[in-house]
Enzyme design. Structure first.
Site, PDB file in Angstrom:
ATOM      1  N   GLY A   1     -20.515   6.758   2.076  1.00 49.45           N
ATOM      2  CA  GLY A   1     -19.411   7.070   1.151  1.00 49.45           C
ATOM      3  C   GLY A   1     -19.946   7.129  -0.265  1.00 49.45           C
ATOM      4  N   TYR A   2     -19.592   8.184  -0.996  1.00 52.18           N
ATOM      5  CA  TYR A   2     -20.107   8.318  -2.362  1.00 52.18           C
ATOM      6  C   TYR A   2     -18.982   8.664  -3.334  1.00 52.18           C
ATOM      7  CZ  TYR A   2     -24.366   8.275  -5.160  1.00 52.18           C
ATOM      8  OH  TYR A   2     -25.371   7.915  -6.033  1.00 52.18           O
ATOM      9  N   GLY A   3     -17.838   8.029  -3.117  1.00 55.85           N
ATOM     10  CA  GLY A   3     -16.751   8.131  -4.091  1.00 55.85           C
ATOM     11  C   GLY A   3     -17.021   7.104  -5.183  1.00 55.85           C
ATOM     12  N   ASN A   4     -15.971   6.678  -5.856  1.00 55.82           N
ATOM     13  CA  ASN A   4     -16.125   5.713  -6.948  1.00 55.82           C
ATOM     14  C   ASN A   4     -16.886   4.464  -6.487  1.00 55.82           C
ATOM     15  OD1 ASN A   4     -15.603   4.246  -9.435  1.00 55.82           O
ATOM     16  ND2 ASN A   4     -14.033   3.148  -8.285  1.00 55.82           N
TER      17      ASN A   4
ATOM     18  N   LYS B   1       0.855  -1.192   0.000  1.00 53.43           N
ATOM     19  CA  LYS B   1       0.000   0.000   0.000  1.00 53.43           C
ATOM     20  C   LYS B   1       0.883   1.230   0.000  1.00 53.43           C
ATOM     21  CE  LYS B   1      -4.513   0.686   0.245  1.00 53.43           C
ATOM     22  NZ  LYS B   1      -5.544  -0.274  -0.210  1.00 53.43           N
TER      23      LYS B   1
ATOM     24  N   GLY C   1     -18.773   3.825  -3.542  1.00 49.79           N
ATOM     25  CA  GLY C   1     -20.128   4.030  -3.014  1.00 49.79           C
ATOM     26  C   GLY C   1     -21.129   4.354  -4.114  1.00 49.79           C
TER      27      GLY C   1
HETATM   28  N1  GLU Z   1      -7.238   0.010  -3.502  1.00 45.74           N
HETATM   29  C1  GLU Z   1      -7.991  -1.175  -3.793  1.00 45.74           C
HETATM   30  C2  GLU Z   1      -8.044  -2.079  -2.581  1.00 45.74           C
HETATM   31  O1  GLU Z   1      -7.923  -1.649  -1.467  1.00 45.74           O
HETATM   32  C3  GLU Z   1      -7.501  -1.867  -5.036  1.00 45.74           C
HETATM   33  C4  GLU Z   1      -6.070  -2.295  -5.003  1.00 45.74           C
HETATM   34  C5  GLU Z   1      -5.542  -2.745  -6.345  1.00 45.74           C
HETATM   35  O2  GLU Z   1      -6.272  -2.714  -7.307  1.00 45.74           O
HETATM   36  O3  GLU Z   1      -4.362  -3.082  -6.381  1.00 45.74           O
HETATM   37  O4  GLU Z   1      -8.290  -3.250  -2.685  1.00 45.74           O
END
Ligand code: GLU
Length: 436
Positions: A238-241, A126, A243
């Site tokens: 949540g209302y991003g991508n 991450k 939500g």
């Molecule tokens: N950010 C997303 C997650 O938390 C997708 C991660 C990804 O596609 O590598 O699962």
């Protein structure tokens, strides 16, 4: 100059204080608690358990970025490679003002278990940058995105670590990052990052993949508890991508009535149901779902406690806690966000008979289609949307069944079931590789 000094003063001490801090809401403490609980049930040997409590690698970076007003501002960021025993590290990059190294560590750990639960040949990682995207121009965001890749690029690569979008990062940001990395390498290396726009190697179906995977899980869960979802109520925090797509797909694929949605400014409620196209258009124009005509205002806290069949937390971590879990009335909690439920809340929801579809499974559609994107980039051959959906549905169903079966076998809640599946696969890989 003043801005630069302020930035240094404000963010650096906070960041350094995070290591092993015992803050009550520290997601890394929660992530470790969850692992410890699973390790005890699985009787994991002490060395394997200890190794899995730590990220294998992490990089802390500092980035000077020219702002539109002529000042240079100093930003801080991280990339954590939690465990790559099963394949290259995989996981998104978050841009958030409250980002901390411990949040990124927790999210990297969750990615490790998530890719393993989905049986993808990937590890977990991450990234995070401390910044407030809402107060930045597009040019400033582009320069920050490129600066981040110049710093962490040395630890990235299709065989090493492949980032993706997450909170407040977009396909456009992925495009800038892929471009910067390609220039660093001297050739196009679009496969180094996923969630890209279609024109530069993105995958069909990646946009709504996280929400779609969660909706497939809710359908499976409703069969397990014998609940007919058609016409039943849902609430989405949540209302991003994620939500927003969940709103559309809950109506389209499950026939549910979405009665409440929210964003960081607050929530809107209408017992007759909220139309996705209308709410999205309002959010686009007004910058928030709040103030949507014909709706009642509710707080983010009230949304969680509504009498609905399915509750979708799709925003931040640690929103369902020991203080409000007792008041949750949903039959199914579908965790589209990462880490929305604390360990104390998990036990309470389990004792109340609420079926939680844990984040490691429920929001894994995103990373699954990211993996499809990596495969397509490697082959240089692209699937259509139907092909992506078909493969995603199969993956989600298989993972749901293995988690559900494991929870039943050990007589534990679904999060522990998912941990037992995911951690078990990572531990097996480490053993086979001779690490332990
Ligand atoms: N950010 C997303 C997650 O938390 C997708 C991660 C990804 O596609 O590598 O699962």
């Amino acid at each position: 100059m003043i801005e630069r000094n302020e930035s240094v003063r404000c963010t650096l001490p906070d960041m350094l204080m995070q290591t092993e801090s015992a803050s009550e809401r520290n997601p890394f403490i929660f992530a470790r608690k969850q692992l410890d609980e699973a390790a005890a049930i699985m009787k994991l040997d002490p060395a394997t358990h200890e190794l899995l409590r730590w990220p294998l690698r992490e990089l802390h970076v500092t980035m000077p970025v020219k702002m539109d007003n002529g000042c240079t501002k100093i930003f801080h960021g991280f990339r954590v490679q939690y465990n790559d025993a099963r394949g290259p590290n995989k996981g998104g990059i978050r841009f958030h003002p409250d980002e901390t190294i411990d949040t990124v560590r927790a999210l990297a750990a969750w990615m490790t278990w998530k890719t393993a639960v989905m049986d993808l040949p990937l590890g977990g990682g991450k990234g995070g940058v401390i910044c407030d995207t809402k107060s930045m121009s597009s040019g400033e965001l582009e320069r920050l995105s490129r600066a981040y890749i110049r710093q962490v690029g040395r630890m990235l690569g299709l065989e090493k670590d492949v980032p993706a979008p997450d909170l407040y990062t977009t396909p456009q940001i992925m495009a800038w990052m892929a471009d910067e990395y390609s220039f660093m390498q001297g050739n196009n290396e679009f496969g180094v990052i996923t969630g890209k726009p279609l024109a530069i190697g993105g995958s069909a179906g990646r946009g709504d993949a996280t929400a779609r995977g969660g909706i497939y899980c809710v359908r499976e869960a409703s069969e397990v508890i014998g609940l007919n979802l058609s016409g039943k109520k849902a609430a989405i925090q949540g209302y991003g991508n994620v939500g927003s797509h969940a709103h559309k797909l809950a109506a389209e694929l499950l026939g549910m009535k979405v009665v409440c949605v929210s964003d960081s400014k607050g929530g809107i409620y209408n017992p007759e149901g909220l139309d996705h196209a209308e709410v999205s258009a309002h959010k686009e124009a007004a910058g928030s779902v709040t103030g949507f005509p014909g709706s009642l205002a509710v707080s983010n806290e009230e949304l969680l406690e509504l009498d609905v069949a399915v509750l979708f937390p799709a925003a931040m971590e640690s929103v369902i806690t020991g203080s409000n879990a007792e008041n949750i009335r949903a039959k199914i909690v579908a965790e589209l966000a990462n880490g929305p439920t604390t360990p104390e809340a998990d036990s309470i929801l389990y004792s109340k008979g609420i079926l939680v579809i844990p984040d490691l499974l429920c929001n894994a559609g995103g990373v699954t289609v990211s993996y499809f994107e990596m495969v397509q980039n490697t082959y240089g051959y692209y699937w259509d949307e139907d092909e992506v959906y078909r493969r995603l549905e199969k993956k989600m169903k298989t993972a749901f069944r293995s988690v559900n079966e494991t929870s039943g076998r050990y007589n534990v809640h679904n999060r522990l079931g998912a941990y037992i599946v995911g951690v078990g696969r990572v531990a097996d890989a480490m053993k086979l590789r001779g690490w332990i």
